[in-house]
Scaffold this active site. Structure first.
Site: not given
Length: 760
Positions: A113, A142, A300, A465
């Site tokens: 990412e 994280d 996100d 979720d």
């Protein structure tokens, strides 16, 4: 939250639009009647078969398909959508009455990412049209990456230029990588001041990108006295909590930036960290201690705010319903800026519109993990029928048991839970609460509490979720979804076949796990307040992985029948053959009609048809198997982060790159079942054609397995890209090791077919 929202003379903040669904219902019922007729035919002629095995397997598979069709018909029976009017909101509610919002951005891997994608999401959220003194942005890292932290520090500096520029000139696209694309240039009619500022901001953004890229490519040392010193020698799997207030809106002014806070929760090898659900719970606790906003938005890292009025659209739903306290969360759909033309990998979710509208007419849309506004009190375990009116009614003992040892967190939780419309004083100095925030972010804090069980984002599924939304609906809450123009958020779609398969596998494995927990939708319907029709929708999503088994079996039946000389379809000259042809033709035409209704191109419809079969027999099958192995104690579910790519062109098509959208392959076993099915149907088709060639009469041809051969042709068409991969080169070719493994399994299946035909 506001005292004047019930004024009947005011224009509506939101409008529920009911869609005419009579034609779709009629077609769905016709297909259902054909499916039922097919089952009746199977049962009626069961005893007349020479070989029972293919007939029995076909009956079981078709029973499953009929069951799933019934679920989809029930979900889509009523259709509605919600339209919001933010221009009315400003007339009914003043800025001072706007609730505070805590924004959560989550990232887990600065390589998969890329930080520049995350930072564009941050910039778009900092620049939304909302009082900045009512916003706080928390970035959860994280991966505990110094690159991510460095990028956030540098991005916040750039935001001091970017945010005022966007608001001064009412810029609509507030993610710089989309605003400053290759085709964007100031037009001649723009003022000289704007052109000068535009060039200055673009240059500054270019410098920011270079600094972030350089930091990612070259490890940089950190001085012991700098804010980066804590990252020296840090292992992303074993490190203490790191919380840094990057920027603080100390004066509480509207024109200043919102609070910007970096969080990397504590991780230790011997402590379960529960992936994204654990990160979201840490964000909830830390924000509860530092700012305690009644609304929380989670996004996100790749989903930038495409509509600057996104929070105002959400408030239209917060304030706009007659019984506003019955609505727990407010979802915006996932859409993609880099979606490949005609969606070759089926990752853009273009065919879910009618499922979404169907759920909107029931208890509400599922929580999809991003682009969602939550009421904090709901995440804290509140139910619609709670009658708590003051903090004094909540015992400190109960708060300690539920929320943990932190005095600050217990006080903030009591404040949220004790008021139906809390008017909370915004914490103007979150830096004063860092010590308390570090405490609630420790990996041991949750022990002996209800976090992840009754409050917060629930544990027990890799798709936290779906599980959390199911629990919220089970308490009797409703949810709402709207699609503003322009769309609220845009994100990265999977742009390679392997990454798409990983994503699909995670999407089906997580919901399937839920069926084996105490949050099973049927149990919540019986014991809790989940509506029956809503339960059917959750079951529909949870059973996707299970559907891979009958799909795989049904695709294998033509092979079995052609090899053994049996059949599972009626002969082409039998009347019953019309039932099968009717189902095939009407179902495909109906799917095509549905796609055209939502603007999907013919090519995209065909791609969705093909990739749907491929995903079901590959990624979905592996998702199903991973859950079964976990239930047997033989394996653990692993959360795999999907690779994100930074693509910023206008249309997302990369027309200059001929390889974009082409199927690529790696050595992962996930593609093996698809290759096996392809090889088997190729063998079956060749054998069937040889039978036709050696047949002496037309009657002999009609007596062959023509229906089964047609099914094999259909499988080959659906797996056409896999077929091309068998003969491709480089990354566009299926690895030889995968082909050999698949060939061995196909040969084994042929031998099993020949021997089983003698037994059944």
């Amino acid at each position: 939250m506001a005292s004047n929202t019930q004024d009947i003379d005011c224009l509506p903040l939101q409008e529920q639009i009911v869609h005419n669904n009579k034609a779709a219902r009629a077609i769905e019922l016709v297909i259902l009647s054909l499916l039922v007729s097919l089952l009746v035919y199977r049962v009626t002629y069961f005893d007349d078969q020479d070989q029972y095995l293919p007939w029995l397997l076909a009956l079981l598979c078709e029973s499953w398909f009929t069951f799933i069709w019934i679920l989809s018909v029930c979900i889509k029976w009523n259709q509605c959508s919600i339209k919001t009017y933010p221009e009315h909101l400003l007339k009914r509610i003043s800025d001072s009455e706007f609730p505070a919002v805590d924004i959560f951005v989550t990232t887990a891997d600065s390589v998969r990412e890329p930080s520049i994608i995350t930072m564009n999401t941050v910039l778009s959220l900092l620049a939304v049209d909302y009082p900045s003194n009512n916003l706080a942005l928390y970035l959860s890292d994280d991966g505990c990456s110094r690159v991510t932290f460095y990028s956030l520090v540098e991005t916040t500096k750039f935001a001091k230029l970017w945010v005022p520029f966007c608001k001064k000139y009412n810029v609509q696209v507030r993610a710089p990588f989309r605003y400053f694309n290759a085709k964007s240039m100031p037009i001649e009619d723009d003022s000289l001041e704007f052109q000068q500022e535009w060039k200055k901001i673009k240059n500054e953004y270019g410098d920011l990108c270079k600094r972030i890229d350089l930091a990612a490519q070259r490890p940089f040392s950190c001085d012991h006295d700098s804010d980066f010193a804590i990252f020296n020698g840090v292992d992303h799997r074993d490190h203490p909590t790191i919380i840094k207030v990057i920027y603080e809106n100390e004066k509480g002014t509207l024109r200043d930036l919102p609070h910007v806070i970096y969080i990397s929760r504590e991780k230790r090898p011997k402590h379960e960290h529960h992936y994204k659900a654990g990160a979201m719970n840490v964000l909830t606790r830390v924000s509860g201690v530092m700012t305690n906003a009644p609304l929380m938005l989670n996004v996100d890292c790749d989903m930038y705010a495409n509509n600057p009025q996104v929070i105002l659209h959400a408030l239209c739903m917060v304030f706009g319903f007659k019984n506003e306290e019955n609505y727990a969360f407010f979802q915006f759909p996932q859409a993609f800026y880099d979606g490949l033309k005609d969606d070759p990998f089926g990752s853009q979710l273009a065919n879910l519109s009618f499922i979404i509208n169907g759920m909107s007419s029931s208890q509400g849309i599922v929580y999809v993990g991003s682009n969602c506004f939550h009421r904090r009190k709901v995440i804290y375990g509140s139910s619609p029928n709670d009658t708590i009116k003051s903090a004094g009614n909540i015992s400190n003992k109960d708060l300690h048991k539920i929320f943990g040892k932190s005095v600050e967190l217990r006080e903030s939780a009591a404040q949220i839970l004790s008021e139906s419309n809390p008017k909370i004083e915004r914490q103007k100095s979150p830096s004063k609460f860092i010590e308390a925030a570090v405490h609630v972010a420790s990996c041991r804090y949750e022990y002996g509490t209800s976090w992840g069980k009754q409050v917060g984002f629930l544990y027990g599924s890799s798709t936290e979720d779906i599980l959390t939304g199911l629990d919220i609906h089970g308490r009797g809450w409703r949810s709402a979804i709207t699609l503003p123009d322009p769309v609220a958020f845009l994100g990265c779609a999977a742009t390679t076949f392997p990454s798409s398969l990983i994503q699909q596998k995670r999407w089906v494995a997580g919901p399937l796990e839920i069926l084996f927990t105490d949050k099973n939708p049927l149990l919540l319907t019986i014991k809790a307040n989940l509506w029956f029709r809503q339960a059917l929708a959750y079951i529909y999503f949870c059973l996707c992985g299970v559907g891979s088994v009958p799909e795989l079996c049904y695709a294998s039946l033509p092979v079995y029948c052609i090899i053994t000389g049996s059949h599972f379809l009626p002969k082409i000259n039998e009347h019953a053959f019309l039932i099968f042809m009717g189902i095939f033709v009407i179902t495909n035409l109906y799917g095509f009609w549905e796609c055209r209704r939502v603007g999907v191109s013919v090519r995209m419809w065909w791609n969705l048809q093909r990739i749907g079969r491929v995903n079901t027999m590959t990624a979905w099958l592996f998702g199903f198997l991973s859950v079964m192995l976990k239930l047997m104690g033989l394996s653990n579910t692993v959360f795999e982060v999907t690779q994100k790519e930074n693509r910023s062109n206008d249309d997302g098509n990369d027309k200059d790159n001929d390889n974009v959208g082409m199927f690529t392959y790696d050595k992962s076993l996930i593609i093996v079942p698809g290759v096996v099915i392809l090889l088997l149907n190729m063998v079956a088709l060749i054998k069937g054609m040889l039978k036709m060639y050696y047949s002496e009469t037309w009657m002999g041809v009609l007596g062959l397995e023509l229906g089964e051969m047609f099914c094999s042709v259909w499988v080959l068409l659906c797996f056409w890209e896999i077929l091309k991969g068998l003969f491709g080169n480089g990354k566009h070719g299926i690895p030889s090791s995968t082909i050999l493994k698949s060939g061995a399994l196909a040969l084994l299946f042929v031998q099993v077919c020949r021997r089983s035909s003698q037994l059944f």
